[in-house]
Design a protein around this motif. Sequence first.
Motif, PDB file in Angstrom:
ATOM      1  N   MET A 139      -8.019  64.513  54.259  1.00  0.00           N
ATOM      2  CA  MET A 139      -7.000  64.360  53.227  1.00  0.00           C
ATOM      3  C   MET A 139      -7.570  63.702  51.966  1.00  0.00           C
ATOM      4  SD  MET A 139      -4.108  65.661  53.991  1.00  0.00           S
ATOM      5  CE  MET A 139      -3.053  66.207  55.327  1.00  0.00           C
ATOM      6  N   THR A 140      -8.495  62.765  52.154  1.00  0.00           N
ATOM      7  CA  THR A 140      -9.115  62.109  51.005  1.00  0.00           C
ATOM      8  C   THR A 140      -9.953  63.101  50.206  1.00  0.00           C
ATOM      9  OG1 THR A 140      -9.170  59.983  52.146  1.00  0.00           O
ATOM     10  CG2 THR A 140     -10.655  60.256  50.276  1.00  0.00           C
ATOM     11  N   LEU A 141     -10.751  63.915  50.881  1.00  0.00           N
ATOM     12  CA  LEU A 141     -11.556  64.929  50.187  1.00  0.00           C
ATOM     13  C   LEU A 141     -10.655  65.914  49.441  1.00  0.00           C
ATOM     14  CD1 LEU A 141     -14.346  65.762  52.816  1.00  0.00           C
ATOM     15  CD2 LEU A 141     -14.528  64.345  50.770  1.00  0.00           C
ATOM     16  N   ALA A 142      -9.561  66.312  50.068  1.00  0.00           N
ATOM     17  CA  ALA A 142      -8.633  67.235  49.416  1.00  0.00           C
ATOM     18  C   ALA A 142      -7.939  66.561  48.233  1.00  0.00           C
ATOM     19  CB  ALA A 142      -7.602  67.739  50.416  1.00  0.00           C
ATOM     20  N   ILE A 352       4.360  62.519  52.242  1.00  0.00           N
ATOM     21  CA  ILE A 352       4.287  61.053  52.242  1.00  0.00           C
ATOM     22  C   ILE A 352       2.882  60.603  51.869  1.00  0.00           C
ATOM     23  CG2 ILE A 352       4.312  59.024  53.750  1.00  0.00           C
ATOM     24  CD1 ILE A 352       6.713  60.236  55.180  1.00  0.00           C
ATOM     25  N   ARG A 353       1.866  61.263  52.422  1.00  0.00           N
ATOM     26  CA  ARG A 353       0.489  60.917  52.067  1.00  0.00           C
ATOM     27  C   ARG A 353       0.221  61.162  50.574  1.00  0.00           C
ATOM     28  NH1 ARG A 353      -0.470  63.320  57.363  1.00  0.00           N
ATOM     29  NH2 ARG A 353      -1.335  61.738  58.779  1.00  0.00           N
ATOM     30  N   SER A 354       0.784  62.234  50.045  1.00  0.00           N
ATOM     31  CA  SER A 354       0.641  62.508  48.612  1.00  0.00           C
ATOM     32  C   SER A 354       1.270  61.395  47.782  1.00  0.00           C
ATOM     33  CB  SER A 354       1.291  63.856  48.282  1.00  0.00           C
ATOM     34  OG  SER A 354       1.328  64.074  46.886  1.00  0.00           O
ATOM     35  N   LEU A 355       2.472  60.968  48.165  1.00  0.00           N
ATOM     36  CA  LEU A 355       3.124  59.868  47.451  1.00  0.00           C
ATOM     37  C   LEU A 355       2.313  58.580  47.566  1.00  0.00           C
ATOM     38  CD1 LEU A 355       6.914  60.386  48.297  1.00  0.00           C
ATOM     39  CD2 LEU A 355       5.826  60.572  46.055  1.00  0.00           C
ATOM     40  N   LEU A 356       1.766  58.321  48.746  1.00  0.00           N
ATOM     41  CA  LEU A 356       0.959  57.111  48.928  1.00  0.00           C
ATOM     42  C   LEU A 356      -0.268  57.114  48.027  1.00  0.00           C
ATOM     43  CD1 LEU A 356       0.951  56.361  52.771  1.00  0.00           C
ATOM     44  CD2 LEU A 356       1.665  54.825  50.940  1.00  0.00           C
TER      45      LEU A 356
END
Length: 435
Positions: A139-142, A352-356
């Motif tokens: 997710m971090t790489l993306a 949620i990860r995008s918002l974070l």
Amino acid sequence: MTFPAVVHSLRAGLCQVWPVIVLEELGSSLFDTALQMVVLDRSATDPDSHSQQIAMTNFYMIYNLIVKFTPILPALFLARLGDRGWRRLPVIVPLVGYLVSRLALMLVVIFGLPIEVMYGAGALFGLSGGYAAYWPGVMTLASLASTASKRSKTLMLVELLYGIAGLVGSLVSGHLFQLYTASLGHGIILLIISTIVGVLCLLHATLLLQVTDVSNREEEDESCGLIPPSVHSEPPIQKNLPNIILLFISAILYSSAVGGAINVLGAFVMKEPLSWDAKQVGYGNAAGCLIFITSYLGLIVLRRYFSETSVIMIGMLSFTSGIYFMSFVTTTYFFYLARSLNLLALIPMPTIRSLLSQQVPKSSCGMTLTALQVFLKFGAAAYIPASTKIYQSTLDWFPGFVFTLSSACSVLAMIPISIVGCRTQNLQYETIQGD
């Protein structure tokens, strides 16, 4: 587009994280079906016995607790290294653990070892960082390869590729498991293919995977005058602690709701009246993977008309309705009908990860996403044993009771998200008033 341009685009795509996602999930979907059928074979001789359900759920309770808790410290360590520039390590190291798990299950099947050997394999997998390091690393790489405005779409694309690979793997896994030779037996061919795919994935991540940072590139272009600076330049992102806490609470509640249901779903479909075989298990897993595709398409449409917090709540409502209906499933037809209500159930977590990622500076993105994954592991400490024991105690009078509790937990997860939505609207209003 000319042929050289197409070749260049394909080459660039091969160096991104997308092939890793596809290969890893393809191998994992094959492994999951193999593990489920091996556990079924080793649990009891009578497929309809109460003891078999107890043995299966006890195995998965212990195995899942090991897999979810041993990665906590290694995942934090890998996340720290990732934020210091070693962005590929949180992806590469867990892939070694995935490969070890598949080799261990192959040895269990070939040599007739006790199924408890997989507890040790799960511990080794956890020490490599496991899913707690791998998924935040992906997710971090993306996230780094996308702009803030397109980040939720990009992270949902990760889920889409994950789902397509899982769908393909699950559809063929049951058939591959039943391939039989006198020298190998059931399941060996499936595990060999899963291991080969795991090796290819590890080689790709080690030799071809590259890190792309779009934000750095945009900053360099702007500093060189290639992109005219805006009149109202955006200030550096500061941590929004209240929103972070609310997003964490919502993610933990929703993950617990989903995890508690999925924890017993594998055993639920193998008991009467469903009594699934290997092919039906594969098809059932494929139905779960299909939700990745429908959730991606749903996100593409919904984000045009709704805010991210509203989209999250729609996804949670989709899961709530489907898993509540699952409580009363007695036939395979009704199982798939219940799953069809979950078509948008995978939207909440990537959003949620995008918002974070938008609530913290870029330098803290990897650690924040990994911290979320670690908190989800602590949530698993409650929902894994709780859902297992509740399922076992209600097995005779209402086996679907745990699904009803999961739907209630999902409703609770909507409350913090609604608060974040209100806070975001108020902040936007204050910003407009200030301007």
